[in-house]
Design an enzyme around this catalytic site. Structure first.
Site: not given
Ligand code: NAD
Length: 479
Positions: A58, A277, A451
């Site tokens: 952030k 991923v 508002h």
């Molecule tokens: P994610 O699961 O959100 O997204 C991973 C993405 O990678 C998916 O869309 C998936 O289809 C894709 N993917 C997987 N394997 C792949 C491949 N071989 N080639 C291409 N694409 C592929 O995971 P993330 O973004 O790594 O985040 C991890 C966790 O951390 C999540 O559960 C997320 O909610 C949490 N997180 C939350 C926040 C937030 O709340 N703002 C911020 C960061 C992380």
């Protein structure tokens, strides 16, 4: 000091430190063990969220957004600047100071609340005993009536893209870059890929995001994910869906990413690759075979709705158990478990967990999407308000996005709220409160909103559910 506690918490991330503080506040003699150390070997609390996750990302998102605004948007509103530049070293220093302040704050809170903190690697053995190995090789054993496991999660790696910490990096590495890569590849268009891709794109990188699925942000409401895809494309993020990365090869002039899409094989040359991923639960070395704690088929610690594991007196909370990997979900679980140990009867409402993606505009939702409601055969009504019709959004040039309220067709109870707007991370809490109180769309419609404010968009979306919004056209003909 006795080696026996009412509660031992393993892990001092958001889930663990909330559990420890709440347990101690309730008069339980509490210890918290965490292995995280800084470069000097001193213990650091706060886990992934504070050290290498939510908070530092952030900081970078906010700084990069301000930089982009100063460069691209200020002149249109009459603010002229000399040449705007970004000093990455200062940006990173600021981020480190934010992290340091907060992790020290957590240490201070634990101390002030009487939690005994150990810096060590903990292993749960039989009989609710915890073996602790500190970095100087000292071994100590403590035990408790109750143990709360809050060991979090780690990034997933994929065999075609071995991480070298230099050219092919995970989210942690992407927060530490000391220069803006001219060309950046991001594997995974999930939350981390979009947030970190946005940071470096705003700072000047040409960003290509490779996503395996053929649908963008499938967990979001489709109207929202479509709008988000449009906005991100406009911002310069090149998101390529239905791509399968088959290899990364580090060469003198960069990293070659080989991938296939529906048509053919491709190669992409970039300077850095971020692998984003997903994350997996972290249990390595945490549980001895005799601990009695079972994992589920996906490697999460198996728990019931109250976060109790299969072993009596042992609980698990946060990313290491089922459900979304979100700090706030873990915090609420930690508090619930501590209060239950103390004899109280709280519950976590898993139907009201907000999700946020901190892009610009931010994307946030709570409850069911239209697609989920359709799949479940639930009859619903929908009200949508475009931010372009909000006076406050127009005044602050934040007109991208929309707010959508979904309500039960018969009872009018709000079933889901989906927002893409500036400050959606703040706006969504209004929807969470409404849903926690079982509000109907009419209840929100009858509520007075200040508002001008972006929140009025939620009011109007709720009114739109019954065709009563004022600032959009929903005129009915009199018959
Ligand atoms: P994610 O699961 O959100 O997204 C991973 C993405 O990678 C998916 O869309 C998936 O289809 C894709 N993917 C997987 N394997 C792949 C491949 N071989 N080639 C291409 N694409 C592929 O995971 P993330 O973004 O790594 O985040 C991890 C966790 O951390 C999540 O559960 C997320 O909610 C949490 N997180 C939350 C926040 C937030 O709340 N703002 C911020 C960061 C992380």
């Amino acid at each position: 000091m006795s080696d026996y506690y009412d509660v031992i918490v393993i892990g001092a991330g958001p889930a663990g430190y909330h559990a420890a503080i709440r347990a101690s506040q309730l008069g339980l003699n509490t210890a918290c063990v965490d292995k995280w150390v800084d470069a000097s070997g001193a213990g650091v609390l706060g886990g992934t969220c504070l050290n290498v996750g939510c908070i530092p990302s952030k900081a970078l998102l906010d700084i990069s957004h301000k930089y982009k605004q100063a460069r691209e948007d200020f002149s249109a509103i009459g603010i002229t600047t000399q040449k705007v530049d970004i000093d990455i070293a200062t940006m990173q220093k600021n981020k480190r100071e934010v992290v340091k302040g907060l992790t020290r704050g957590v240490a201070g809170l634990l101390k002030a609340n009487g939690v005994e903190v150990f810096t060590a690697t903990a292993e749960l053995v039989a009989g609710r005993k915890v073996k602790m190995l500190s970095s100087d090789g000292q071994m100590k054993e403590i035990s408790a009536a109750n143990v709360i496991l809050a060991t979090g999660s780690v990034p997933v790696d994929i065999p075609p893209c071995p991480m070298d910490g230099e050219s092919v990096i995970d989210s942690e590495g992407a927060l530490e870059l000391t220069a803006v890569p001219a060309r950046l590849g991001v594997i995974g268009a999930g939350v981390i890929g979009l947030e970190l891709g946005s940071v470096w794109s705003r700072l000047g990188s040409e960003v290509v995001v490779l996503e395996a699925l053929d649908e963008f942000l499938p967990s979001a409401d489709r109207q929202l994910s479509k709008e988000a895809a449009k906005q991100f494309k406009k911002q310069g993020l090149d998101i390529r869906l239905a791509t399968r990365v088959t290899a990364t090869r580090v060469e003198d002039d960069g990293v070659v990413v080989s991938y296939t899409d529906t048509d053919s094989d491709h190669e992409l040359l970039v300077d850095k690759v971020i692998v984003a991923v997903g994350r997996k639960p972290f249990t390595e070395g945490v549980l001895s075979a005799e601990s009695g704690v079972q994992l589920d088929e996906r490697g999460f610690i198996h728990v019931n709705d109250l976060c109790a594991t299969d072993a009596p007196g042992i609980f698990a909370v946060g990313d290491v158990v089922r459900g979304p990997m979100l700090a706030h979900k873990g915090m609420e679980e930690g508090i619930m478990v501590a209060e239950r140990i103390a004899g109280e009867k709280p519950l976590v409402n898993y139907d009201c967990v907000p999700s946020v993606i901190y892009t610009h505009p931010e994307v946030a939702w709570v409850g069911q999407s239209e697609e989920q409601l359709k799949a479940d055969g639930v009859g619903y009504k929908s009200g949508v308000f475009p931010m372009a019709a909000s006076g406050r959004a127009l005044a602050s040039k934040e007109t991208a996005g929309l707010i959508k309220v979904l309500a039960d067709e018969n009872s009018d109870q709000i079933l889901g709220v989906h927002i893409m707007a500036a400050h959606a991370s703040e706006l969504i809490s209004e929807a969470v409160i409404a849903m926690e109180f079982g509000a109907t769309a009419e209840d929100l419609g009858l509520t007075m909103f200040a508002h001008p404010s972006l929140s009025e968009g939620l009011h109007e979306a709720a009114l739109a559910v019954s065709g009563r919004a004022i600032h959009i056209s929903n005129r009915k003909r009199r018959t």
